[in-house]
Design a protein around this motif. Structure first.
Motif, PDB file in Angstrom:
ATOM      1  N   HIS A 120      -3.323  15.571  16.001  1.00 58.20           N
ATOM      2  CA  HIS A 120      -4.666  16.099  16.252  1.00 58.20           C
ATOM      3  C   HIS A 120      -4.555  17.586  16.575  1.00 58.20           C
ATOM      4  N   GLY A 121      -5.097  18.394  15.685  1.00 55.71           N
ATOM      5  CA  GLY A 121      -5.013  19.838  15.876  1.00 55.71           C
ATOM      6  C   GLY A 121      -6.344  20.468  16.199  1.00 55.71           C
ATOM      7  N   HIS A 122      -6.409  21.773  16.026  1.00 51.88           N
ATOM      8  CA  HIS A 122      -7.591  22.561  16.376  1.00 51.88           C
ATOM      9  C   HIS A 122      -8.770  22.238  15.435  1.00 51.88           C
ATOM     10  N   LEU A 123      -8.478  21.981  14.162  1.00 47.19           N
ATOM     11  CA  LEU A 123      -9.536  21.731  13.172  1.00 47.19           C
ATOM     12  C   LEU A 123      -9.728  20.247  12.876  1.00 47.19           C
ATOM     13  N   GLY A 124      -8.696  19.465  13.079  1.00 41.21           N
ATOM     14  CA  GLY A 124      -8.771  18.048  12.736  1.00 41.21           C
ATOM     15  C   GLY A 124      -7.384  17.434  12.721  1.00 41.21           C
ATOM     16  N   ILE A 125      -7.197  16.463  11.854  1.00 39.86           N
ATOM     17  CA  ILE A 125      -5.935  15.710  11.845  1.00 39.86           C
ATOM     18  C   ILE A 125      -5.027  16.186  10.713  1.00 39.86           C
ATOM     19  N   SER A 126      -3.796  16.511  11.073  1.00 40.70           N
ATOM     20  CA  SER A 126      -2.763  16.817  10.082  1.00 40.70           C
ATOM     21  C   SER A 126      -1.915  15.568   9.900  1.00 40.70           C
ATOM     22  N   ASP A 127      -1.775  15.135   8.653  1.00 42.84           N
ATOM     23  CA  ASP A 127      -1.020  13.915   8.351  1.00 42.84           C
ATOM     24  C   ASP A 127       0.411  14.308   7.973  1.00 42.84           C
ATOM     25  N   ILE A 128       1.375  13.863   8.764  1.00 44.21           N
ATOM     26  CA  ILE A 128       2.772  14.267   8.558  1.00 44.21           C
ATOM     27  C   ILE A 128       3.603  13.044   8.190  1.00 44.21           C
ATOM     28  N   MET A 129       4.429  13.173   7.156  1.00 41.27           N
ATOM     29  CA  MET A 129       5.306  12.068   6.764  1.00 41.27           C
ATOM     30  C   MET A 129       6.760  12.456   7.005  1.00 41.27           C
ATOM     31  N   SER A 186      10.583  11.096   6.434  1.00 42.72           N
ATOM     32  CA  SER A 186      11.402  10.104   5.736  1.00 42.72           C
ATOM     33  C   SER A 186      12.851  10.593   5.721  1.00 42.72           C
ATOM     34  N   ARG A 187      13.729   9.779   5.140  1.00 42.89           N
ATOM     35  CA  ARG A 187      15.143  10.186   5.083  1.00 42.89           C
ATOM     36  C   ARG A 187      15.333  11.419   4.194  1.00 42.89           C
ATOM     37  N   HIS A 188      14.331  11.693   3.330  1.00 40.87           N
ATOM     38  CA  HIS A 188      14.420  12.850   2.442  1.00 40.87           C
ATOM     39  C   HIS A 188      13.891  14.123   3.090  1.00 40.87           C
ATOM     40  N   GLY A 189      13.277  13.985   4.274  1.00 39.32           N
ATOM     41  CA  GLY A 189      12.770  15.171   4.957  1.00 39.32           C
ATOM     42  C   GLY A 189      11.380  14.968   5.509  1.00 39.32           C
ATOM     43  N   VAL A 190      10.754  16.080   5.845  1.00 39.66           N
ATOM     44  CA  VAL A 190       9.421  16.055   6.459  1.00 39.66           C
ATOM     45  C   VAL A 190       8.464  16.802   5.546  1.00 39.66           C
ATOM     46  N   ARG A 191       7.265  16.281   5.402  1.00 39.15           N
ATOM     47  CA  ARG A 191       6.261  17.027   4.656  1.00 39.15           C
ATOM     48  C   ARG A 191       4.884  16.783   5.229  1.00 39.15           C
ATOM     49  N   MET A 192       4.023  17.760   5.016  1.00 42.10           N
ATOM     50  CA  MET A 192       2.632  17.633   5.447  1.00 42.10           C
ATOM     51  C   MET A 192       1.866  17.027   4.277  1.00 42.10           C
ATOM     52  N   LEU A 193       1.312  15.830   4.496  1.00 40.28           N
ATOM     53  CA  LEU A 193       0.587  15.165   3.409  1.00 40.28           C
ATOM     54  C   LEU A 193      -0.846  15.661   3.305  1.00 40.28           C
ATOM     55  N   HIS A 194      -1.436  15.927   4.458  1.00 44.21           N
ATOM     56  CA  HIS A 194      -2.836  16.362   4.456  1.00 44.21           C
ATOM     57  C   HIS A 194      -3.070  17.284   5.647  1.00 44.21           C
ATOM     58  N   SER A 195      -3.897  18.277   5.428  1.00 42.97           N
ATOM     59  CA  SER A 195      -4.248  19.177   6.520  1.00 42.97           C
ATOM     60  C   SER A 195      -5.705  19.590   6.371  1.00 42.97           C
ATOM     61  N   PRO A 196      -6.427  19.756   7.473  1.00 40.85           N
ATOM     62  CA  PRO A 196      -7.835  20.149   7.351  1.00 40.85           C
ATOM     63  C   PRO A 196      -8.031  21.655   7.099  1.00 40.85           C
ATOM     64  N   CYS A 197      -6.944  22.409   7.031  1.00 39.48           N
ATOM     65  CA  CYS A 197      -7.087  23.861   6.834  1.00 39.48           C
ATOM     66  C   CYS A 197      -7.518  24.170   5.398  1.00 39.48           C
ATOM     67  N   SER A 198      -8.080  25.344   5.198  1.00 33.61           N
ATOM     68  CA  SER A 198      -8.602  25.685   3.870  1.00 33.61           C
ATOM     69  C   SER A 198      -7.503  26.185   2.926  1.00 33.61           C
ATOM     70  N   SER A 199      -6.482  26.842   3.467  1.00 37.62           N
ATOM     71  CA  SER A 199      -5.471  27.437   2.584  1.00 37.62           C
ATOM     72  C   SER A 199      -4.501  26.392   2.019  1.00 37.62           C
ATOM     73  N   GLN A 200      -4.240  25.320   2.767  1.00 41.40           N
ATOM     74  CA  GLN A 200      -3.325  24.231   2.350  1.00 41.40           C
ATOM     75  C   GLN A 200      -1.894  24.725   2.109  1.00 41.40           C
ATOM     76  N   ARG A 201      -1.543  25.861   2.702  1.00 45.11           N
ATOM     77  CA  ARG A 201      -0.177  26.382   2.501  1.00 45.11           C
ATOM     78  C   ARG A 201       0.860  25.432   3.084  1.00 45.11           C
ATOM     79  N   CYS A 202       0.508  24.780   4.207  1.00 41.48           N
ATOM     80  CA  CYS A 202       1.453  23.864   4.850  1.00 41.48           C
ATOM     81  C   CYS A 202       1.722  22.656   3.943  1.00 41.48           C
ATOM     82  N   VAL A 203       0.688  22.183   3.254  1.00 41.97           N
ATOM     83  CA  VAL A 203       0.856  21.051   2.344  1.00 41.97           C
ATOM     84  C   VAL A 203       1.667  21.481   1.123  1.00 41.97           C
ATOM     85  N   LEU A 204       1.339  22.652   0.610  1.00 42.31           N
ATOM     86  CA  LEU A 204       1.997  23.145  -0.606  1.00 42.31           C
ATOM     87  C   LEU A 204       3.451  23.551  -0.358  1.00 42.31           C
TER      88      LEU A 204
END
Lengths: 139, 177
Positions: A75-84, A86-104
């Motif tokens: 739960h962040g400042h704008l909404g919920i960031s969905d983080i996955m 796994s054994r292959h690493g960490v990635r941001m699946l979804h973010s409420p931000c407009s730029s989506q740089r974290c997801v990309l």
């Protein structure tokens, strides 16, 4: 500062003055020193994922060894960031931000890697080294 | 009586100076918008081509014109890309003003540095200021600085190249009117 009667070749400017080169050397030494110190800091211990919102640690998970991924909803400042995680690493699946740089930015696995979502004030940090963990087990 | 005859006409040199400043500002805004749409090598990293215009303004017009170009470029560029008053805008503004102020200080106080050294200092200041702003305002975690060294290295490289380009362009245009 020289602005008049300057040579017109680009390579003349690319070589810089002696003072410029000393300044570059100093900056590169500082970068190399701080980089080595940071690598040492983040490599200690088993590989662990830390999830922060502003100054608060929300969760920490060891990187899983099995194929069962972990989903964390931060739960962040704008909404919920969905983080996955796994054994292959960490990635941001979804973010409420407009730029989506974290997801990309994709998947991260190395010690010291980070995913920062500045608009949502979320930081995901990986610290610890799998190789060091294996060395410790072998000992 | 014709109204226009009552108004004093500004000196031609003053008008030319304003037009040159405006042309540089428009160029800087264009590069700012173009850079925002380009893929980035890392978080908060840009090649700093827009800062090249600030450097040229510093060489041609002096510190005040350079600082104003840096500020207006970020305000109007962010307005055009729809990022005004967002975290990206605040980070850009902190980085842009820090870079401009440090470049102006080096321009005035360190005559041994050429435009390449001044640009190098500006690029490093820009990146540092962005991290300090993020840590102070958005993500209060000192771990954020773990990302800094590789990005500083990229900034140093692009700062050096941009400085060489700014010196080359400034000299070239001066010699080829």
């Amino acid at each position: 500062m020289q602005t008049d009667h300057q040579p017109r070749q680009l390579r003349h400017y690319l070589s810089g003055t002696a003072a410029d080169r000393w300044l570059l050397l100093l900056i590169l030494l500082l970068i190399a020193g701080s980089w080595a110190w940071i690598r040492h800091q983040v490599s200690a211990g088993p590989p662990t994922v830390y999830i922060y919102h502003e100054h608060q640690l929300l969760a920490m998970y060891p990187l899983p060894d099995n194929d069962q991924p972990i989903h964390y909803r931060a739960h962040g400042h704008l909404g919920i960031s969905d983080i996955m995680i796994s054994r292959h690493g960490v990635r941001m699946l979804h973010s409420p931000c407009s730029s989506q740089r974290c997801v990309l930015s994709g998947e991260h696995i190395r010690a010291g890697d980070m995913i920062a979502c500045v608009p949502n004030h979320i930081l995901v940090s990986i610290r610890g080294n799998r190789r060091q963990q294996l060395d410790a087990i072998a000992e | 009586m014709n109204i226009s005859r009552r108004l004093p006409r500004p000196p031609r040199q003053l008008l030319i100076g304003h037009m040159q400043w405006l042309a540089l500002l428009l160029l800087a805004i264009s590069i700012h918008v173009l850079e925002a749409s380009m893929p980035s090598l890392g978080p908060w990293f840009k090649a700093g081509l827009a800062n090249l215009i600030t450097l040229i303004a510093l060489l041609w017009m002096g510190p005040r014109a350079a600082l104003l170009i840096a500020i207006w470029r970020i305000v109007l560029g962010s307005l055009l890309i729809g990022a005004l008053f967002t975290p990206t805008f605040i980070m850009s503004m902190a980085g842009g003003i820090s870079a401009a102020v440090l470049m102006i200080a080096a321009f005035r106080l360190l005559p041994c540095l050429s435009v390449v050294g001044i640009s190098l200092l500006g690029a490093v200041a820009h990146m540092l200021a962005q991290f300090v702003t993020v840590e102070a305002l958005f993500i209060q975690q000192p771990h954020i600085y773990f990302m800094l060294p590789p990005l500083l290295l990229l900034s140093a490289v692009t700062g050096w190249i941009n400085g060489a380009l700014a010196g080359y362009i400034a000299a070239r245009i001066r010699h080829d009117p």
